[in-house]
Scaffold this motif. Structure first.
Motif, short mmCIF file in Angstrom:
data_model
loop_
_atom_site.label_atom_id
_atom_site.label_comp_id
_atom_site.label_asym_id
_atom_site.label_seq_id
_atom_site.Cartn_x
_atom_site.Cartn_y
_atom_site.Cartn_z
N VAL A 52 -4.98 5.87 9.67
CA VAL A 52 -5.23 5.37 8.28
C VAL A 52 -4.45 4.10 8.04
O VAL A 52 -3.10 4.19 8.39
CB VAL A 52 -5.13 6.21 7.32
N ARG A 53 -4.72 3.27 7.11
CA ARG A 53 -3.98 2.16 6.77
C ARG A 53 -2.94 2.64 5.87
O ARG A 53 -3.36 3.67 5.13
CB ARG A 53 -4.80 1.12 6.08
N ASN A 54 -1.62 2.24 5.85
CA ASN A 54 -0.82 2.85 4.94
C ASN A 54 -0.30 1.65 3.67
O ASN A 54 -1.04 0.59 3.69
CB ASN A 54 0.42 3.09 5.72
N ARG A 55 0.49 2.19 2.82
CA ARG A 55 0.53 1.39 1.64
C ARG A 55 1.22 0.05 1.98
O ARG A 55 1.07 -0.98 1.35
CB ARG A 55 1.61 2.16 0.60
N PRO A 107 -8.37 15.20 -3.59
CA PRO A 107 -7.58 14.77 -4.79
C PRO A 107 -6.50 15.78 -4.76
O PRO A 107 -6.90 16.96 -4.56
CB PRO A 107 -8.60 14.68 -5.92
N THR A 108 -5.47 15.72 -5.21
CA THR A 108 -4.13 16.70 -5.35
C THR A 108 -3.93 16.62 -6.59
O THR A 108 -4.22 17.23 -7.35
CB THR A 108 -3.07 16.11 -4.21
N VAL A 109 -2.86 16.05 -7.36
CA VAL A 109 -2.37 15.66 -8.38
C VAL A 109 -2.77 14.45 -9.07
O VAL A 109 -3.69 13.70 -8.46
CB VAL A 109 -0.97 15.80 -8.67
N LYS A 110 -2.98 14.27 -10.47
CA LYS A 110 -3.43 13.10 -10.98
C LYS A 110 -3.07 11.78 -10.48
O LYS A 110 -1.74 11.51 -10.32
CB LYS A 110 -3.10 13.14 -12.60
N GLY A 111 -4.00 10.77 -10.21
CA GLY A 111 -3.56 9.67 -9.38
C GLY A 111 -3.21 9.88 -7.94
O GLY A 111 -2.67 8.70 -7.57
N GLU A 112 -3.21 10.99 -7.36
CA GLU A 112 -2.85 11.22 -5.96
C GLU A 112 -3.91 11.67 -5.25
O GLU A 112 -4.82 12.43 -5.78
CB GLU A 112 -1.51 11.82 -6.11
N SER A 113 -3.70 11.40 -3.60
CA SER A 113 -4.53 12.20 -2.77
C SER A 113 -3.77 12.59 -1.51
O SER A 113 -2.75 12.03 -1.25
CB SER A 113 -5.69 11.27 -2.79
N GLY A 114 -4.49 13.27 -0.74
CA GLY A 114 -4.17 13.93 0.59
C GLY A 114 -5.13 13.80 1.44
O GLY A 114 -6.35 14.15 1.12
N LEU A 115 -4.75 13.63 2.83
CA LEU A 115 -5.62 13.69 3.70
C LEU A 115 -6.08 15.40 4.16
O LEU A 115 -5.26 15.85 4.09
CB LEU A 115 -5.52 12.85 5.19
N VAL A 116 -7.37 15.60 4.61
CA VAL A 116 -7.47 16.94 5.06
C VAL A 116 -8.43 16.76 6.49
O VAL A 116 -9.13 15.71 6.59
CB VAL A 116 -8.40 17.74 4.15
N ILE A 132 -3.30 17.60 5.77
CA ILE A 132 -2.57 16.89 6.96
C ILE A 132 -1.61 15.81 6.25
O ILE A 132 -1.07 15.00 7.15
CB ILE A 132 -3.26 16.42 8.02
N GLY A 133 -1.55 15.86 5.01
CA GLY A 133 -0.66 14.85 4.20
C GLY A 133 -0.99 13.50 4.16
O GLY A 133 -2.18 13.34 3.84
N HIS A 134 -0.10 12.76 3.84
CA HIS A 134 -0.29 11.41 3.34
C HIS A 134 0.49 10.29 4.12
O HIS A 134 1.74 10.69 4.49
CB HIS A 134 0.20 11.10 1.81
N PRO A 135 0.12 9.00 4.47
CA PRO A 135 0.91 8.25 5.61
C PRO A 135 2.07 8.04 4.91
O PRO A 135 3.25 7.17 5.45
CB PRO A 135 -0.07 7.05 5.78
N ASN A 136 2.30 7.98 3.41
CA ASN A 136 3.42 7.68 2.76
C ASN A 136 4.06 8.67 1.85
O ASN A 136 4.60 8.45 0.82
CB ASN A 136 3.11 6.28 1.71
N ARG A 137 3.53 9.80 2.44
CA ARG A 137 4.23 11.03 1.66
C ARG A 137 3.49 11.48 0.52
O ARG A 137 2.97 12.36 0.43
CB ARG A 137 5.71 11.07 1.53
N THR A 138 3.41 10.56 -0.46
CA THR A 138 2.55 10.76 -1.53
C THR A 138 1.94 9.56 -2.10
O THR A 138 2.51 8.19 -1.57
CB THR A 138 3.53 11.28 -2.90
N GLY A 139 0.78 9.57 -2.90
CA GLY A 139 0.40 8.33 -3.43
C GLY A 139 -1.18 8.68 -3.43
O GLY A 139 -1.84 9.57 -3.13
N ASP A 140 -1.99 7.52 -3.99
CA ASP A 140 -3.17 7.66 -3.64
C ASP A 140 -3.97 7.31 -2.38
O ASP A 140 -3.10 6.98 -1.59
CB ASP A 140 -4.07 6.63 -4.78
N ARG A 141 -5.10 7.21 -2.38
CA ARG A 141 -5.79 6.89 -1.16
C ARG A 141 -5.26 5.28 -0.48
O ARG A 141 -5.35 4.40 -1.41
CB ARG A 141 -7.37 6.76 -1.23
N THR A 142 -5.14 5.17 0.87
CA THR A 142 -4.70 3.91 1.20
C THR A 142 -5.86 3.18 1.99
O THR A 142 -5.55 2.08 2.37
CB THR A 142 -3.38 4.08 2.07
#
Length: 338
Positions: A122-125, A69-78, A95-105
């Motif tokens: 990882v599957r993207n949005r 979990p990063t900020v509320k409602g969002e996540s990032g990969l590690v 290591i970031g997020h496939p859509n730059r920001t957002g929740d788990r995909t």
């Protein structure tokens, strides 16, 4: 968990990874074939979501990937690298997020090429697949959109015997297959197979210098094997839900593929056949006690070349193992609780 969670390290010791709340735990043999250590937390104090992808390179190092979990409602990969079972793993590195920001995909998948570089998928949005790869001299390259659409969860990533990376994904119409055309290159969509696939049942294994085999369960509950460029083959009826665990091993002097799967009756079933000779046939043999509902099954080969099987219950932490006996056939020792 996605990938083999039961591994033999470069020092010959077996180790098992498990999710426990917001952390990843590892336990390992104190010496090859010896007693096991107690579970210990790895990767530092970062709190994680309950998801883990595991891949291992030819160097024996384990690469772990999870969402945090990063900020509320969002996540990032590690990502973390574990060099040996009894050495501390590196801390979780964002290591970031496939859509730059957002929740788990989706559930990530990770494999390691011949140069020891991790590749995370990882599957993207948008419903396709994105990839992130380590650079040869350290650090990570950019996120790459590998395209695809309506990709379902539980990707299967594998490194072929040639050292190049491959990826399989289930879609409503069948399977998609990506492959690197040279080491370090971005994988390219190579083939689309129309076949009924039950989501969450893919498992890929390098089976020859030129081929990998992906195992999956069809919507008719048949366990199938497919190598790109050919047609899928039905092996036998699936023993139970979820993907099989698969390993190549020597059985009485023959190169065989051994499969294991948790059965509908909550035991472990094994089936073996000569590698890439599905026409020889295979059949299940059940083994061991009745397992918890959430039990996972995994296979490895120890430093003496003997097959070892393990089951793990994430809810209870119960870890059971068995080894092949030193006699012809696939007779196993009694299951033991670690």
């Amino acid at each position: 968990m996605n990938g083999d969670w039961f591994l033999r390290g470069r020092d010959g010791r077996l180790s098992a990874y498990q999710l426990s709340g917001d952390a990843v735990l590892c336990r390992a043999e104190r010496g090859p074939g010896g007693p096991w250590s107690a579970p210990r937390k790895i990767g530092g104090d970062q709190k994680l979501h309950s998801v883990l992808a595991i891949g291992q390179g030819a160097d024996g190092y384990a690469h772990l990937v999870s969402w945090r979990p990063t900020v509320k409602g969002e996540s990032g990969l590690v990502h973390s690298t574990h060099f040996r079972p009894h050495l501390a793993a590196l801390d979780w590195h964002p290591i970031g997020h496939p859509n730059r920001t957002g929740d788990r995909t989706g559930t990530p998948a990770v494999t390691v090429d011949a140069q020891g570089r991790a590749h995370v998928f990882v599957r993207n949005r948008g419903g396709g697949v994105s990839m992130l790869g380590q650079k040869e001299k350290g650090g990570w390259g950019p996120w790459r959109d590998l395209k695809g659409s309506e990709v379902q969860d539980q990707l299967a990533a594998v490194t072929g015997a040639s050292g190049t990376v491959e990826l399989y994904a289930a879609v409503p119409q069948g399977l998609l297959y990506w492959r690197q055309e040279s080491p370090g290159a971005v994988p390219v969509l190579q083939e689309s197979l129309r076949t009924p696939v039950r989501p969450g049942t893919l498992r890929a294994l390098a089976t020859s210098p030129d081929s990998t085999t992906v195992f999956y369960t069809g919507t008719d509950d048949a366990l199938c094997a497919w190598r790109p460029g050919g047609e899928p083959v039905t092996l036998l009826a699936a023993a139970g839900p979820g993907p099989v665990s698969a390993v190549r091993c020597d059985l009485d002097g023959y190169d065989c593929t051994l499969l294991a799967q948790r059965t509908a009756s909550r035991r472990v079933a094994f089936a073996a056949y000569p590698t890439e000779q599905e026409s020889a046939g295979a059949w299940w043999t059940e083994s061991g006690p009745e397992l918890p509902l959430d039990a996972l099954v995994s296979l490895a080969v120890d430093e003496t070349g003997r097959v070892v099987a393990a089951t793990l219950s994430p809810s209870t932490g119960q870890l059971l193992t068995t080894r092949r006996k030193d006699e012809p056939g696939l007779a196993l020792e009694a299951w033991r609780q670690v």
